[in-house]
Design an enzyme around this catalytic site. Sequence first.
Site, PDB file in Angstrom:
ATOM      1  N   HIS A 187       0.849  -1.193   0.000  1.00 60.20           N
ATOM      2  CA  HIS A 187       0.000   0.000   0.000  1.00 60.20           C
ATOM      3  C   HIS A 187       0.883   1.240   0.000  1.00 60.20           C
ATOM      4  O   HIS A 187       2.090   1.181   0.187  1.00 60.20           O
ATOM      5  CB  HIS A 187      -0.981   0.013   1.174  1.00 60.20           C
ATOM      6  CG  HIS A 187      -0.356   0.203   2.521  1.00 60.20           C
ATOM      7  ND1 HIS A 187      -1.072   0.592   3.620  1.00 60.20           N
ATOM      8  CD2 HIS A 187       0.908   0.059   2.965  1.00 60.20           C
ATOM      9  CE1 HIS A 187      -0.285   0.684   4.676  1.00 60.20           C
ATOM     10  NE2 HIS A 187       0.918   0.352   4.300  1.00 60.20           N
ATOM     11  N   ASP A 204      -4.939 -10.584  -0.094  1.00 59.12           N
ATOM     12  CA  ASP A 204      -3.633 -11.237  -0.006  1.00 59.12           C
ATOM     13  C   ASP A 204      -2.865 -11.102  -1.324  1.00 59.12           C
ATOM     14  O   ASP A 204      -3.400 -11.350  -2.402  1.00 59.12           O
ATOM     15  CB  ASP A 204      -3.802 -12.721   0.346  1.00 59.12           C
ATOM     16  CG  ASP A 204      -2.479 -13.386   0.689  1.00 59.12           C
ATOM     17  OD1 ASP A 204      -1.582 -12.714   1.235  1.00 59.12           O
ATOM     18  OD2 ASP A 204      -2.349 -14.605   0.419  1.00 59.12           O
ATOM     19  N   HIS A 205      -1.613 -10.676  -1.204  1.00 56.70           N
ATOM     20  CA  HIS A 205      -0.717 -10.461  -2.343  1.00 56.70           C
ATOM     21  C   HIS A 205      -1.298  -9.474  -3.353  1.00 56.70           C
ATOM     22  O   HIS A 205      -1.191  -9.656  -4.559  1.00 56.70           O
ATOM     23  CB  HIS A 205      -0.335 -11.798  -2.997  1.00 56.70           C
ATOM     24  CG  HIS A 205       0.627 -12.572  -2.177  1.00 56.70           C
ATOM     25  ND1 HIS A 205       0.218 -13.400  -1.153  1.00 56.70           N
ATOM     26  CD2 HIS A 205       1.974 -12.614  -2.197  1.00 56.70           C
ATOM     27  CE1 HIS A 205       1.275 -13.941  -0.589  1.00 56.70           C
ATOM     28  NE2 HIS A 205       2.360 -13.475  -1.192  1.00 56.70           N
ATOM     29  N   HIS A 251       3.454  -5.078   3.821  1.00 63.33           N
ATOM     30  CA  HIS A 251       3.383  -5.572   5.194  1.00 63.33           C
ATOM     31  C   HIS A 251       2.946  -7.030   5.183  1.00 63.33           C
ATOM     32  O   HIS A 251       2.222  -7.469   4.285  1.00 63.33           O
ATOM     33  CB  HIS A 251       2.357  -4.777   6.016  1.00 63.33           C
ATOM     34  CG  HIS A 251       2.750  -3.370   6.257  1.00 63.33           C
ATOM     35  ND1 HIS A 251       3.658  -3.010   7.229  1.00 63.33           N
ATOM     36  CD2 HIS A 251       2.364  -2.219   5.651  1.00 63.33           C
ATOM     37  CE1 HIS A 251       3.800  -1.696   7.216  1.00 63.33           C
ATOM     38  NE2 HIS A 251       3.032  -1.190   6.261  1.00 63.33           N
TER      39      HIS A 251
END
Length: 136
Positions: free
Chosen positions: A16, A81-82, A43
Amino acid sequence: MNKIAIVRCEHFNAAHRLHNKDWTDEKNQAIFGKCNNPNYHGHNYELEVKVIGTVDPDTGYVIDTKILSDLIKDRILARFDHRNLNLDTEEFKDINPTAENIAIVIYNLLRPEIKPKQELKIKLYETPRNYVEYPY
């Protein structure tokens, strides 16, 4: 009857950039620092989903952990996710993907799937030392 909590822990990895489009580049850099990197940063998020309620006398469950696990995988992990939260998700198209906002979005995605009489709490670790809880 007494209330009890069940917690399911999951993790996801996401990139992000913290950025307010209404601010100058200088102000974004001053407020968000390295989290405003134009090339994004990532993260390894740790997620705790807590459902609080009374035990069903027939099943012995507040909620079946398999059902809770599947909800988290389907509604959250498959979505985030990813992914680059800023670029790849509809939820953060117009919302700055801070840990606070991510936790609120996760709550709002899961809340309709949990029985109304049960409470839902989200704890999201952005790092081992920084986490948010919603609702508080």
